[in-house]
Scaffold this active site. Structure first.
Site, PDB file in Angstrom:
ATOM      1  N   SER A  37       0.852  -1.195   0.000  1.00  0.00           N
ATOM      2  CA  SER A  37       0.000   0.000   0.000  1.00  0.00           C
ATOM      3  C   SER A  37       0.883   1.238   0.000  1.00  0.00           C
ATOM      4  O   SER A  37       2.041   1.188   0.430  1.00  0.00           O
ATOM      5  CB  SER A  37      -0.887   0.009   1.254  1.00  0.00           C
ATOM      6  N   TYR A  88      -2.556  -1.590   9.734  1.00  0.00           N
ATOM      7  CA  TYR A  88      -2.415  -1.633   8.276  1.00  0.00           C
ATOM      8  C   TYR A  88      -1.056  -1.089   7.853  1.00  0.00           C
ATOM      9  O   TYR A  88      -0.356  -1.699   7.032  1.00  0.00           O
ATOM     10  CB  TYR A  88      -3.539  -0.808   7.657  1.00  0.00           C
TER      11      TYR A  88
END
Length: 257
Positions: free
Chosen positions: A146, A169
């Site tokens: 990401s 995350y």
């Protein structure tokens, strides 16, 4: 003209999800044979059928598969009927308390999410490497990271929303990039490659305030459609990227700049 994935067999983990389900029809168009694996077999097949994929065609097969179960992962990669040329891991396992704001995250929840997501990425990557060493076939693995595995969050884009950027995350996606480098360095064979694709924000009906703030950080595209990530994945699975390894392709319309 030869198709990008002609005569290649590709394992798609998380095939019923937002990204995995979009990769499969494009991989089939590019000549691949696809093994679609997901924990929810029926919902995966229904989703793919709704997208126009002929689930009865000879070029697709299905496997029920829990990536958080080590024996499941080992069993899948040790299947003697497989002749894999590559794999893409699009899974996103997480617990019920995932995504709370920073000071509300407990150590137990943080550790559990790391175990579920990073731990499953580890065992999937480990077993892909073991598969390559056992079979000595050219193999390309793509993991999904990401933009927030590359740069710190821009927390201001979450103002006026109930959303946040989960700390779990960020930690997981950064770690996946280094996991890739570790494993390809350990195996050290030109025929075994691992790379990452790091998407920017993907549109999934987020609040308007967030969409507008996010768009202001890009060069104009704003949140991406999931289909716009697929091309980079297919490139990394193909021989067009034959000597690309340990790399991270960022697809974000300039968000991190």
């Amino acid at each position: 003209m030869e198709k990008l994935l002609e005569n290649k067999t590709i394992l798609v983990a998380g095939a019923g999800g937002l990204l995995g389900s979009r990769i499969i029809p494009e991989a089939l168009k590019q000549g691949a044979k696809v093994i679609a694996a997901d924990i929810e077999l029926d919902s995966m097949q229904k989703r793919l059928s709704s997208m126009g994929v002929d689930i009865e065609c000879d070029n697709i097969s299905f496997a029920q598969f829990d990536i958080t179960n080590e024996e499941n992962v080992k069993s899948l990669f040790s299947d003697p009927s497989l002749a894999l040329d590559g794999a893409i891991n699009t899974t996103y396992p997480r617990n019920k308390t995932y995504g709370k704001r920073f000071f509300d995250v407990t150590l137990q929840s943080f550790n559990e999410n790391l175990s579920l997501h990073l731990g499953s990425a580890f065992v999937f990557t480990q077993q892909a490497a073991a598969y390559f060493l056992e079979n000595k076939r050219q193999f390309s693995l793509v993991n999904i990271s990401s933009i927030y595995g590359v740069v710190a969050p821009k927390f201001e884009i979450y103002d006026n929303t109930t959303m946040t950027m989960p700390v779990e995350y960020a930690a997981i996606k950064a770690a996946i990039q280094h996991l890739n480098k570790y494993v390809v360095s350990y195996v050290k064979d030109s025929n075994f490659r691992i790379n990452c694709v790091s998407p920017g924000g993907i549109f999934d009906h987020q609040p308007e305030a967030f969409l507008a703030a996010y768009k202001g950080k890009t060069h104009g595209a704003g949140m991406l459609d999931v289909e716009e990530i697929v091309g980079s994945v297919l490139f990394l699975l193909s021989d067009q990227s034959k000597y690309v390894t340990g790399q991270n392709i960022i697809v974000d319309d300039g968000f991190i700049l």
